[in-house]
Write an enzyme that holds these catalytic residues in place. Structure first.
Site, PDB file in Angstrom:
ATOM      1  N   ASP A  58      34.493  36.693  36.736  1.00  0.00           N
ATOM      2  CA  ASP A  58      34.148  37.284  38.029  1.00  0.00           C
ATOM      3  C   ASP A  58      33.321  38.547  37.818  1.00  0.00           C
ATOM      4  O   ASP A  58      33.768  39.484  37.163  1.00  0.00           O
ATOM      5  CB  ASP A  58      35.460  37.601  38.772  1.00  0.00           C
ATOM      6  CG  ASP A  58      35.210  38.249  40.119  1.00  0.00           C
ATOM      7  OD1 ASP A  58      34.274  37.810  40.793  1.00  0.00           O
ATOM      8  OD2 ASP A  58      35.935  39.183  40.478  1.00  0.00           O
ATOM      9  N   ASP A  62      38.484  34.789  45.461  1.00  0.00           N
ATOM     10  CA  ASP A  62      37.072  34.572  45.837  1.00  0.00           C
ATOM     11  C   ASP A  62      36.944  33.401  46.803  1.00  0.00           C
ATOM     12  O   ASP A  62      36.243  33.474  47.806  1.00  0.00           O
ATOM     13  CB  ASP A  62      36.221  34.297  44.583  1.00  0.00           C
ATOM     14  CG  ASP A  62      35.937  35.579  43.810  1.00  0.00           C
ATOM     15  OD1 ASP A  62      36.569  36.596  44.123  1.00  0.00           O
ATOM     16  OD2 ASP A  62      35.101  35.552  42.885  1.00  0.00           O
ATOM     17  N   THR A  93      29.171  38.030  43.279  1.00  0.00           N
ATOM     18  CA  THR A  93      29.108  39.354  42.638  1.00  0.00           C
ATOM     19  C   THR A  93      28.165  39.340  41.436  1.00  0.00           C
ATOM     20  O   THR A  93      27.427  40.288  41.218  1.00  0.00           O
ATOM     21  CB  THR A  93      30.516  39.793  42.193  1.00  0.00           C
ATOM     22  OG1 THR A  93      31.148  38.721  41.525  1.00  0.00           O
ATOM     23  CG2 THR A  93      31.357  40.197  43.373  1.00  0.00           C
ATOM     24  N   THR A  94      28.204  38.236  40.676  1.00  0.00           N
ATOM     25  CA  THR A  94      27.285  38.131  39.526  1.00  0.00           C
ATOM     26  C   THR A  94      25.847  38.020  40.034  1.00  0.00           C
ATOM     27  O   THR A  94      24.931  38.641  39.497  1.00  0.00           O
ATOM     28  CB  THR A  94      27.635  36.896  38.669  1.00  0.00           C
ATOM     29  OG1 THR A  94      29.027  36.930  38.387  1.00  0.00           O
ATOM     30  CG2 THR A  94      26.861  36.887  37.380  1.00  0.00           C
TER      31      THR A  94
END
Length: 562
Positions: free
Chosen positions: A64, A394, A97-98
């Site tokens: 994550d 998530d 998020t990445t």
């Protein structure tokens, strides 16, 4: 000559580090690119995981982006901005998020040659803002609404979104199993926004497939006293009393002092204490409740008393578990046992205590208001279960967002390629330098499909060329094509159910552009020196004061002696 003789003007404290101009900007961009490179390989279904070992000896294995960014102790001031955008993406949308870190890094990488060639950063910032506005408008235009569908259709659509999110996680192998679990849990809490209404309990042992969803509340058996085993462990349609008081004999809180003139009076005081606790227990029994839960301790006397009357009790229940039981059963937490009426009691269809792995769980199912759900996670290693919990968080966030903003876009790099093509086309209609800048923004968006290919071990150049050709078709039929992770070619992402909520992409592009513009607008960094000299001065001053004080004291004594 006279100008050379002028003394240097000193504004800042000695030792202050200032760096400014083009070199400073390039250095900031390099720092951001270095951070983006750390999370680069975690993107997508074939992404690798990172093992992070902190100074306390804790080991975290994660895929994550936000978790990795939080755990990396980044000290570079410009690179810290990336940590902030990853956190904001995580709290706002939950996934991507990445993506947001990669995009910000890539925007700056594309801006770097222009900065080195002497382009003013404000020109770049203006063009990037325009490009981001156009990109977001295009996403809204391409998004497909899932509104107005029947519940079954909606459920399967949401499960597709959850599966897309989970495919890049450690539990990707069982994504269908977990996706349906996540959708059921989110639908169970309905319109309630509070995420803590979905509990996730971790029990080491077993396999991932042994994980299960409770439509209600489940929590670990609390600390129990003698008499607990005599209590019944299963009820049908019980009434539930929720308390926030202690049901045990307690010594006086303050140092109470009682003076007695007759030893017999002592017995009456002891009796009074026992009568108080028995009165409380008696009122709990008379309320008609078959299950008594309290946030504070229920002592051995209370446990035995309830066991004799076929009532189940549990003390020291965690605050959030008690709140979830209240929400699910329709009960209200009481701070007194006086006047307990039926309205404040909760109820559920079945209560039972079950063995899960080597733990015992109290499970309330078939709750009337059904405003809560609990996922019990199983797995081999602790780190694995921790990562599974982050992955489910998530997915839960994504499903909630998809329910609220019910529009989805094609994933797998399809939407990125389509926006990239649209921006390139738009750039040709602009005269002036901003044509180049918008073109570079469009090129930066291709980082997502490129990285998906690289992480899966495919030839990125080959796949991207196929995608560009497909998206360039005038008919527009190629707009939904993205990377096919299974074959190494390209495929219709929408038809393959690789979907993500439009809000994820909108948020990611917004945040990444903002971060890139923020870093581009910085041209000077001023670093104040560590105030060692100030500490030295303070210490010297203290010593001086000490000596001065000593001298005065000496003089005072001398005066008295005279």
């Amino acid at each position: 000559m006279s100008t050379m003789m002028q003394p240097q003007i000193i504004l800042l404290k000695e030792g202050t580090d200032t760096s400014q101009g083009k070199a400073q900007l390039v250095s900031n961009i390099n720092a951001v690119m270095a951070v983006a490179d750390v999370v680069r390989t975690t993107l997508g279904p074939r992404g690798m995981d990172k093992l992070i070992h902190d100074d306390k000896g804790n080991t975290t294995i994660s895929n994550d982006g936000a978790t990795i960014m939080k755990l990396l102790d980044i000290v570079h001031p410009a690179a810290k901005i990336l940590v902030d955008i990853a956190k904001s993406q995580d709290s706002e949308v939950g996934d991507g998020t990445t993506t947001v870190v990669l995009l910000a890094g890539e925007f700056l990488k594309e801006a770097k040659p222009f900065i080195e060639d002497g382009v003013h950063p404000q020109n770049l910032i203006r063009s990037y803002r325009t490009a981001s506005y156009l990109a977001i408008e295009k996403i809204k235009e391409l998004a497909v609404s899932i509104e107005g569908k029947s519940l079954d259709e909606k459920r399967s659509l949401l499960a597709k979104c959850a599966a897309t999110t989970l495919s890049s996680k450690l539990i990707g192998g069982e994504k269908e199993f977990f996706a349906s679990m996540v959708v059921d849990s989110v639908l169970a809490i309905g319109n309630d926004d509070r995420l803590n209404m979905i509990g996730i309990k971790k029990v080491p042992g077993g396999t991932m497939r042994d994980s299960f969803l409770v439509n209600g509340v489940a929590f670990k058996k609390t600390f129990s006293y003698a008499g607990f085993e005599q209590q019944p462990k299963k009820f049908e349609n019980p009434k539930i009393l929720l308390l926030n008081i202690e049901l045990e004999l307690k010594s006086e809180k303050e140092n109470a002092e009682i003076r007695l003139s007759d030893p017999l009076q002592y017995q009456s005081i002891v009796d009074a204490e026992w009568n108080i606790i028995y009165d409380k227990l008696d009122k709990c029994v008379k309320s008609g409740a078959k299950i008594v839960l309290s946030r504070l301790a229920i002592g051995d006397l209370g446990t035995q008393y309830f066991a004799d009357r076929d009532i189940f009790c549990a003390g020291r229940v965690a605050e959030e578990d008690l709140q979830r039981v209240a929400a699910a059963t329709g009960g209200t937490v009481q701070t007194s046992v006086n006047n307990v009426i039926d309205e404040v009691l909760g109820s559920c269809e079945i209560f039972e205590e079950k063995q899960v792995g080597n733990e015992r769980f109290n499970i309330f199912s078939g709750c009337p208001s059904g405003q809560t759900a609990t996922i019990v996670l199983r797995g081999g290693a602790d780190q694995f279960i921790e990562e599974a919990e982050r992955s489910l968080h998530d997915a839960i966030m994504i499903v909630r967002r998809a329910m609220k903003n019910s529009t989805v876009v094609a994933g797998g790099g399809a939407i990125d390629m389509e926006i990239s093509r649209y921006l390139r086309q738009h750039a040709r209609t602009i005269a002036g330098k901003s044509q180049l800048f918008i073109n570079s923004y469009a090129k930066a968006l291709e980082v997502i499909p490129r990285q998906l290919c690289d992480n899966a071990g495919f030839d990125a150049t080959d796949v991207l060329n196929k995608l560009r050709q497909k998206h360039a078709l005038a008919s527009g039929e190629g707009a939904l094509y993205g990377v096919d992770i299974n074959t190494g070619g390209i495929a219709d992402s929408y038809a393959n159910f690789v979907w993500e909520p439009a809000v994820v992409k909108i948020n990611a592009i917004n945040a990444a552009t903002e971060a890139a513009c923020l870093i581009l607008s910085v041209d000077e960094t001023v670093k104040n020196p560590k105030s060692e000299s100030a500490q030295g001065e303070a210490a010297a001053g203290a010593m001086g004061r000490g000596r001065g004080g000593g001298a005065l004291r000496g003089r005072g004594r001398g005066m008295r002696r005279r």
